[in-house]
Design a protein around this motif. Structure first.
Motif, PDB file in Angstrom:
ATOM      1  N   ALA A 109      -1.522   0.861   4.808  1.00  0.00           N
ATOM      2  CA  ALA A 109      -1.520   1.779   3.667  1.00  0.00           C
ATOM      3  C   ALA A 109      -0.881   3.116   4.047  1.00  0.00           C
ATOM      4  O   ALA A 109      -0.163   3.712   3.241  1.00  0.00           O
ATOM      5  N   VAL A 110      -1.115   3.574   5.254  1.00  0.00           N
ATOM      6  CA  VAL A 110      -0.506   4.823   5.708  1.00  0.00           C
ATOM      7  C   VAL A 110       1.000   4.647   5.857  1.00  0.00           C
ATOM      8  O   VAL A 110       1.780   5.528   5.467  1.00  0.00           O
ATOM      9  N   VAL A 111       1.414   3.516   6.394  1.00  0.00           N
ATOM     10  CA  VAL A 111       2.841   3.234   6.524  1.00  0.00           C
ATOM     11  C   VAL A 111       3.493   3.187   5.149  1.00  0.00           C
ATOM     12  O   VAL A 111       4.586   3.732   4.941  1.00  0.00           O
ATOM     13  N   ALA A 112       2.816   2.558   4.187  1.00  0.00           N
ATOM     14  CA  ALA A 112       3.343   2.484   2.829  1.00  0.00           C
ATOM     15  C   ALA A 112       3.465   3.874   2.217  1.00  0.00           C
ATOM     16  O   ALA A 112       4.465   4.180   1.551  1.00  0.00           O
ATOM     17  N   ALA A 113       2.471   4.723   2.435  1.00  0.00           N
ATOM     18  CA  ALA A 113       2.521   6.075   1.879  1.00  0.00           C
ATOM     19  C   ALA A 113       3.685   6.866   2.467  1.00  0.00           C
ATOM     20  O   ALA A 113       4.381   7.593   1.744  1.00  0.00           O
ATOM     21  N   LEU A 159      10.895  -0.692  -1.414  1.00  0.00           N
ATOM     22  CA  LEU A 159      10.514  -2.092  -1.257  1.00  0.00           C
ATOM     23  C   LEU A 159       9.816  -2.341   0.077  1.00  0.00           C
ATOM     24  O   LEU A 159       8.890  -3.155   0.156  1.00  0.00           O
ATOM     25  N   LEU A 160      10.234  -1.650   1.110  1.00  0.00           N
ATOM     26  CA  LEU A 160       9.513  -1.740   2.384  1.00  0.00           C
ATOM     27  C   LEU A 160       8.097  -1.197   2.249  1.00  0.00           C
ATOM     28  O   LEU A 160       7.147  -1.734   2.825  1.00  0.00           O
ATOM     29  N   GLY A 161       7.945  -0.115   1.488  1.00  0.00           N
ATOM     30  CA  GLY A 161       6.615   0.429   1.232  1.00  0.00           C
ATOM     31  C   GLY A 161       5.748  -0.531   0.452  1.00  0.00           C
ATOM     32  O   GLY A 161       4.555  -0.686   0.733  1.00  0.00           O
ATOM     33  N   LEU A 162       6.330  -1.200  -0.528  1.00  0.00           N
ATOM     34  CA  LEU A 162       5.572  -2.193  -1.291  1.00  0.00           C
ATOM     35  C   LEU A 162       5.162  -3.380  -0.420  1.00  0.00           C
ATOM     36  O   LEU A 162       4.083  -3.936  -0.591  1.00  0.00           O
ATOM     37  N   THR A 163       6.026  -3.753   0.512  1.00  0.00           N
ATOM     38  CA  THR A 163       5.678  -4.827   1.439  1.00  0.00           C
ATOM     39  C   THR A 163       4.502  -4.423   2.324  1.00  0.00           C
ATOM     40  O   THR A 163       3.570  -5.208   2.533  1.00  0.00           O
ATOM     41  N   ALA A 164       4.528  -3.199   2.830  1.00  0.00           N
ATOM     42  CA  ALA A 164       3.416  -2.715   3.656  1.00  0.00           C
ATOM     43  C   ALA A 164       2.136  -2.618   2.838  1.00  0.00           C
ATOM     44  O   ALA A 164       1.049  -2.948   3.321  1.00  0.00           O
ATOM     45  N   LEU A 165       2.249  -2.201   1.586  1.00  0.00           N
ATOM     46  CA  LEU A 165       1.075  -2.122   0.720  1.00  0.00           C
ATOM     47  C   LEU A 165       0.523  -3.505   0.427  1.00  0.00           C
ATOM     48  O   LEU A 165      -0.697  -3.707   0.404  1.00  0.00           O
ATOM     49  N   HIS A 204      -1.395  -4.657   3.380  1.00  0.00           N
ATOM     50  CA  HIS A 204      -2.679  -3.973   3.460  1.00  0.00           C
ATOM     51  C   HIS A 204      -3.688  -4.605   2.498  1.00  0.00           C
ATOM     52  O   HIS A 204      -4.833  -4.856   2.870  1.00  0.00           O
ATOM     53  N   VAL A 205      -3.257  -4.875   1.276  1.00  0.00           N
ATOM     54  CA  VAL A 205      -4.152  -5.463   0.278  1.00  0.00           C
ATOM     55  C   VAL A 205      -4.528  -6.889   0.667  1.00  0.00           C
ATOM     56  O   VAL A 205      -5.656  -7.325   0.443  1.00  0.00           O
ATOM     57  N   ALA A 206      -3.613  -7.604   1.290  1.00  0.00           N
ATOM     58  CA  ALA A 206      -3.886  -8.978   1.713  1.00  0.00           C
ATOM     59  C   ALA A 206      -4.806  -9.032   2.921  1.00  0.00           C
ATOM     60  O   ALA A 206      -5.335 -10.092   3.246  1.00  0.00           O
ATOM     61  N   GLY A 207      -5.000  -7.911   3.587  1.00  0.00           N
ATOM     62  CA  GLY A 207      -5.895  -7.882   4.738  1.00  0.00           C
ATOM     63  C   GLY A 207      -5.242  -8.338   6.012  1.00  0.00           C
ATOM     64  O   GLY A 207      -5.890  -8.930   6.876  1.00  0.00           O
ATOM     65  N   ALA A 208      -3.967  -8.083   6.159  1.00  0.00           N
ATOM     66  CA  ALA A 208      -3.240  -8.537   7.343  1.00  0.00           C
ATOM     67  C   ALA A 208      -3.758  -7.875   8.614  1.00  0.00           C
ATOM     68  O   ALA A 208      -3.726  -8.478   9.683  1.00  0.00           O
TER      69      ALA A 208
END
Length: 59
Positions: free
Chosen positions: A3-7, A34-40, A43-47
């Motif tokens: 989430a921090v990476v996405a932000a 799009l890279l931010g959305l991938t990181a988000l 995060h939501v998937a619990g990787a």
């Protein structure tokens, strides 16, 4: 962590778009977003959740 990476990526995409910085096609604001959305999504998937699930097993 993702989430921090996405932000940070969303912030960079905003700066590129708002300042109208000309970049090459690979480093455009849409690609950074799009890279931010991938990181988000990761995060939501619990990787990165495997580390916290291991510590929650302690009694």
């Amino acid at each position: 962590m993702f989430a921090v990476v996405a932000a940070v990526l969303f912030f960079f995409a905003f700066l590129i778009n708002a300042a109208e910085i000309s970049t090459n096609d690979v480093f455009s604001s849409v690609n950074v977003m799009l890279l931010g959305l991938t990181a988000l999504a990761l995060h939501v998937a619990g990787a990165a959740g495997w580390a916290s699930s291991r510590s929650s097993r302690r009694r």
